[in-house]
Design a protein around this motif. Structure first.
Motif, PDB file in Angstrom:
ATOM      1  N   GLY A   1       0.823  -1.199   0.000  1.00 55.58           N
ATOM      2  CA  GLY A   1       0.000   0.000   0.000  1.00 55.58           C
ATOM      3  C   GLY A   1       0.857   1.250   0.000  1.00 55.58           C
ATOM      4  O   GLY A   1       2.017   1.225   0.439  1.00 55.58           O
ATOM      5  N   VAL A   2       0.285   2.326  -0.532  1.00 53.70           N
ATOM      6  CA  VAL A   2       0.952   3.631  -0.505  1.00 53.70           C
ATOM      7  C   VAL A   2       0.031   4.604   0.210  1.00 53.70           C
ATOM      8  O   VAL A   2      -1.128   4.784  -0.193  1.00 53.70           O
ATOM      9  N   THR A   3       0.517   5.208   1.277  1.00 55.81           N
ATOM     10  CA  THR A   3      -0.262   6.187   2.038  1.00 55.81           C
ATOM     11  C   THR A   3       0.277   7.578   1.758  1.00 55.81           C
ATOM     12  O   THR A   3       1.491   7.787   1.679  1.00 55.81           O
ATOM     13  N   CYS A   4      -0.615   8.524   1.598  1.00 52.39           N
ATOM     14  CA  CYS A   4      -0.240   9.875   1.155  1.00 52.39           C
ATOM     15  C   CYS A   4      -0.348  10.884   2.294  1.00 52.39           C
ATOM     16  O   CYS A   4      -1.250  10.797   3.137  1.00 52.39           O
ATOM     17  N   VAL A   5       0.553  11.844   2.299  1.00 48.61           N
ATOM     18  CA  VAL A   5       0.583  12.892   3.310  1.00 48.61           C
ATOM     19  C   VAL A   5       0.988  14.199   2.632  1.00 48.61           C
ATOM     20  O   VAL A   5       1.649  14.196   1.598  1.00 48.61           O
ATOM     21  N   PHE A   6       0.575  15.321   3.199  1.00 42.69           N
ATOM     22  CA  PHE A   6       0.991  16.628   2.684  1.00 42.69           C
ATOM     23  C   PHE A   6       2.505  16.751   2.805  1.00 42.69           C
ATOM     24  O   PHE A   6       3.150  16.009   3.547  1.00 42.69           O
ATOM     25  N   GLY A   7       3.088  17.721   2.123  1.00 42.87           N
ATOM     26  CA  GLY A   7       4.519  17.977   2.267  1.00 42.87           C
ATOM     27  C   GLY A   7       5.062  18.743   1.084  1.00 42.87           C
ATOM     28  O   GLY A   7       4.990  19.971   1.052  1.00 42.87           O
ATOM     29  N   ASN A   8       5.579  18.028   0.094  1.00 47.51           N
ATOM     30  CA  ASN A   8       6.083  18.693  -1.101  1.00 47.51           C
ATOM     31  C   ASN A   8       4.994  19.466  -1.823  1.00 47.51           C
ATOM     32  O   ASN A   8       5.264  20.444  -2.528  1.00 47.51           O
ATOM     33  N   THR A   9       3.758  19.024  -1.651  1.00 49.30           N
ATOM     34  CA  THR A   9       2.604  19.659  -2.270  1.00 49.30           C
ATOM     35  C   THR A   9       1.368  19.276  -1.461  1.00 49.30           C
ATOM     36  O   THR A   9       1.468  18.528  -0.485  1.00 49.30           O
ATOM     37  N   ALA A  10       0.215  19.790  -1.821  1.00 51.09           N
ATOM     38  CA  ALA A  10      -1.025  19.443  -1.123  1.00 51.09           C
ATOM     39  C   ALA A  10      -1.306  17.955  -1.268  1.00 51.09           C
ATOM     40  O   ALA A  10      -0.941  17.328  -2.271  1.00 51.09           O
ATOM     41  N   VAL A  11      -1.977  17.371  -0.274  1.00 45.81           N
ATOM     42  CA  VAL A  11      -2.192  15.929  -0.267  1.00 45.81           C
ATOM     43  C   VAL A  11      -2.998  15.461  -1.476  1.00 45.81           C
ATOM     44  O   VAL A  11      -2.823  14.332  -1.960  1.00 45.81           O
ATOM     45  N   GLU A  12      -3.868  16.317  -2.015  1.00 44.92           N
ATOM     46  CA  GLU A  12      -4.622  15.954  -3.218  1.00 44.92           C
ATOM     47  C   GLU A  12      -3.681  15.754  -4.409  1.00 44.92           C
ATOM     48  O   GLU A  12      -3.858  14.829  -5.213  1.00 44.92           O
ATOM     49  N   ASN A  13      -2.679  16.621  -4.522  1.00 43.77           N
ATOM     50  CA  ASN A  13      -1.683  16.451  -5.576  1.00 43.77           C
ATOM     51  C   ASN A  13      -0.834  15.207  -5.345  1.00 43.77           C
ATOM     52  O   ASN A  13      -0.470  14.503  -6.292  1.00 43.77           O
ATOM     53  N   VAL A  14      -0.514  14.957  -4.077  1.00 43.75           N
ATOM     54  CA  VAL A  14       0.279  13.772  -3.736  1.00 43.75           C
ATOM     55  C   VAL A  14      -0.427  12.502  -4.216  1.00 43.75           C
ATOM     56  O   VAL A  14       0.190  11.631  -4.834  1.00 43.75           O
ATOM     57  N   CYS A  15      -1.723  12.412  -3.958  1.00 39.41           N
ATOM     58  CA  CYS A  15      -2.494  11.242  -4.391  1.00 39.41           C
ATOM     59  C   CYS A  15      -2.410  11.071  -5.908  1.00 39.41           C
ATOM     60  O   CYS A  15      -2.184   9.961  -6.413  1.00 39.41           O
ATOM     61  N   GLN A  16      -2.600  12.165  -6.627  1.00 40.92           N
ATOM     62  CA  GLN A  16      -2.540  12.093  -8.088  1.00 40.92           C
ATOM     63  C   GLN A  16      -1.144  11.716  -8.574  1.00 40.92           C
ATOM     64  O   GLN A  16      -0.995  10.959  -9.551  1.00 40.92           O
ATOM     65  N   ASN A  17      -0.123  12.211  -7.901  1.00 44.64           N
ATOM     66  CA  ASN A  17       1.250  11.895  -8.294  1.00 44.64           C
ATOM     67  C   ASN A  17       1.562  10.415  -8.111  1.00 44.64           C
ATOM     68  O   ASN A  17       2.216   9.786  -8.951  1.00 44.64           O
ATOM     69  N   VAL A  18       1.103   9.865  -6.995  1.00 46.04           N
ATOM     70  CA  VAL A  18       1.329   8.439  -6.741  1.00 46.04           C
ATOM     71  C   VAL A  18       0.622   7.597  -7.805  1.00 46.04           C
ATOM     72  O   VAL A  18       1.204   6.643  -8.354  1.00 46.04           O
ATOM     73  N   LEU A  19      -0.616   7.939  -8.122  1.00 44.85           N
ATOM     74  CA  LEU A  19      -1.353   7.216  -9.160  1.00 44.85           C
ATOM     75  C   LEU A  19      -0.616   7.283 -10.492  1.00 44.85           C
ATOM     76  O   LEU A  19      -0.563   6.300 -11.238  1.00 44.85           O
ATOM     77  N   ARG A  20      -0.039   8.425 -10.803  1.00 51.18           N
ATOM     78  CA  ARG A  20       0.698   8.596 -12.045  1.00 51.18           C
ATOM     79  C   ARG A  20       1.933   7.683 -12.083  1.00 51.18           C
ATOM     80  O   ARG A  20       2.202   7.021 -13.080  1.00 51.18           O
ATOM     81  N   VAL A  21       2.661   7.624 -10.982  1.00 48.38           N
ATOM     82  CA  VAL A  21       3.858   6.779 -10.917  1.00 48.38           C
ATOM     83  C   VAL A  21       3.478   5.307 -11.077  1.00 48.38           C
ATOM     84  O   VAL A  21       4.116   4.561 -11.834  1.00 48.38           O
ATOM     85  N   LEU A  22       2.428   4.881 -10.388  1.00 48.52           N
ATOM     86  CA  LEU A  22       1.996   3.493 -10.497  1.00 48.52           C
ATOM     87  C   LEU A  22       1.542   3.162 -11.912  1.00 48.52           C
ATOM     88  O   LEU A  22       1.778   2.054 -12.415  1.00 48.52           O
TER      89      LEU A  22
END
Length: 349
Positions: free
Chosen positions: A56-77
């Protein structure tokens, strides 16, 4: 009658070795990420490792807003053809106050602001379960089998132990990219970005997670930098993942050797540093780490200058019963090989 057998050829031997590697029990890993460019590279490193099963991949705010983080992870996968791995949305801000450290180090969206074809259906692909709940569930279902690799602010981890005080003892081990050990900061005078983004969570994790903990600090990453020539070779491999890395680093100043000198270069010299990949590499192959310090640590919560700074207590003045492994040196050749494998054709599992 004497029967003579042909010797096993090199090709057969390699095939048998690959089969044996793939059929061995894989190391289960949860990746907690604030998916910027270096997180993306670390995730691809895990996906390419035959010994790793990302549960599993869990997302957290940081480099960008958590909504962007979720989309970025989906893109990588998607790039790595691993869309079956569940992705969970987690904390959108620190435990205390509001996040004031969002920056454009990796662009406003975390992946260099070069992706135009955003997925309008991305929210439907995110699991409905909250990241913290999922983290607790996955670890509880696989007690002492899951390694947790934390690549962003530690908010999800701090919330996990508040919801389940036994959570850390169910983990196999914990790998963290974050913190600093020499009082040199990269976003404030004395603090590293991930810890400075949520000092209270970093404090809680390093005080209360008693499982084996390995910490890849800012200095560790910078002191084990690769060359820019290696970076050019990395992104120019003939594979989809390499093309993806080339695209997202194309307009990002952090990946330009001609960029204005920053703190990293002032203190440690120039070089290509994929920060989060150092923690991931340690999880994948412990032999990558060639030197480490074992001692208690503490995160400073007071003051405008030192808040978020990590200190090493080599003489145990704090009288803590728990130490962590602070990584100091790595086998750069092995690390580079793991990076190179991460951008080549993905390994189907």
């Amino acid at each position: 009658m004497i029967i003579q057998f042909e010797p096993i050829t090199t090709a057969i031997a390699l095939t048998l070795k690959l089969h044996f590697t793939r059929t061995m029990a894989k190391k289960k890993v949860i990746i907690d990420t604030d998916c910027g460019i270096d997180d993306a590279q670390a995730i691809m490193m895990a996906l390419a490792a035959p010994s790793i099963e990302v549960v599993g991949v869990t997302c957290v705010f940081g480099n960008t807003a958590v909504e962007n983080v979720c989309q970025n992870v989906l893109r990588v996968l998607s790039v790595c053809e691993r869309e079956g791995i569940p992705v969970f949305r987690g904390s959108g801000g620190p435990l205390v106050g509001t996040n004031k450290l969002l920056n454009d180090h990796f662009g406003t969206d975390g992946l260099g602001d070069v992706i135009e074809d955003k997925d309008p259906q991305w929210e439907k692909k995110i699991q409905r379960e909250h990241a913290v709940s999922a983290m607790i569930r996955l670890v509880t279902e696989n007690q002492n089998q899951v390694s947790l690799v934390a690549l962003g602010p530690l908010t999800n981890l701090a919330l996990a132990i508040r919801l389940d005080p036994c959570f850390p003892q169910k983990l196999k081990d914990l790998y963290i990219m974050g913190g600093n050990k020499e009082g040199i900061g990269n976003v404030t005078l004395c603090a590293e970005f991930n810890f400075a983004s949520d000092p209270e969570s970093a404090y809680i994790v390093l005080e209360e997670f008693l499982c084996p903990t390995y910490l890849a600090s800012w200095e560790y990453s910078c002191r084990n930098a690769l060359t820019w020539e290696f970076f050019e070779e990395l992104i120019n491999q003939d594979a989809p993942a390499a093309g993806f890395m080339k695209m997202i680093t194309s307009k990002c100043w952090a990946y330009s050797k001609m960029a204005m000198m920053n703190k990293r270069d002032v203190y440690f010299g120039p070089g290509f540093v994929s920060y989060d990949s150092y923690a991931m590499a340690a999880c994948i192959d412990g032999s990558v780490v060639t030197e480490r310090i074992e001692c208690p640590v503490r995160v400073e919560l007071q003051g405008s200058i030192c808040r978020g700074m990590m200190t090493l207590d080599r003489t145990n003045e704090l009288k803590k019963g728990h130490s962590v492994f602070v990584l100091t040196k790595c086998d750069v050749a092995k690390f580079g090989q793991l990076l190179m494998e991460s951008v080549r054709q993905p390994i189907k599992k």
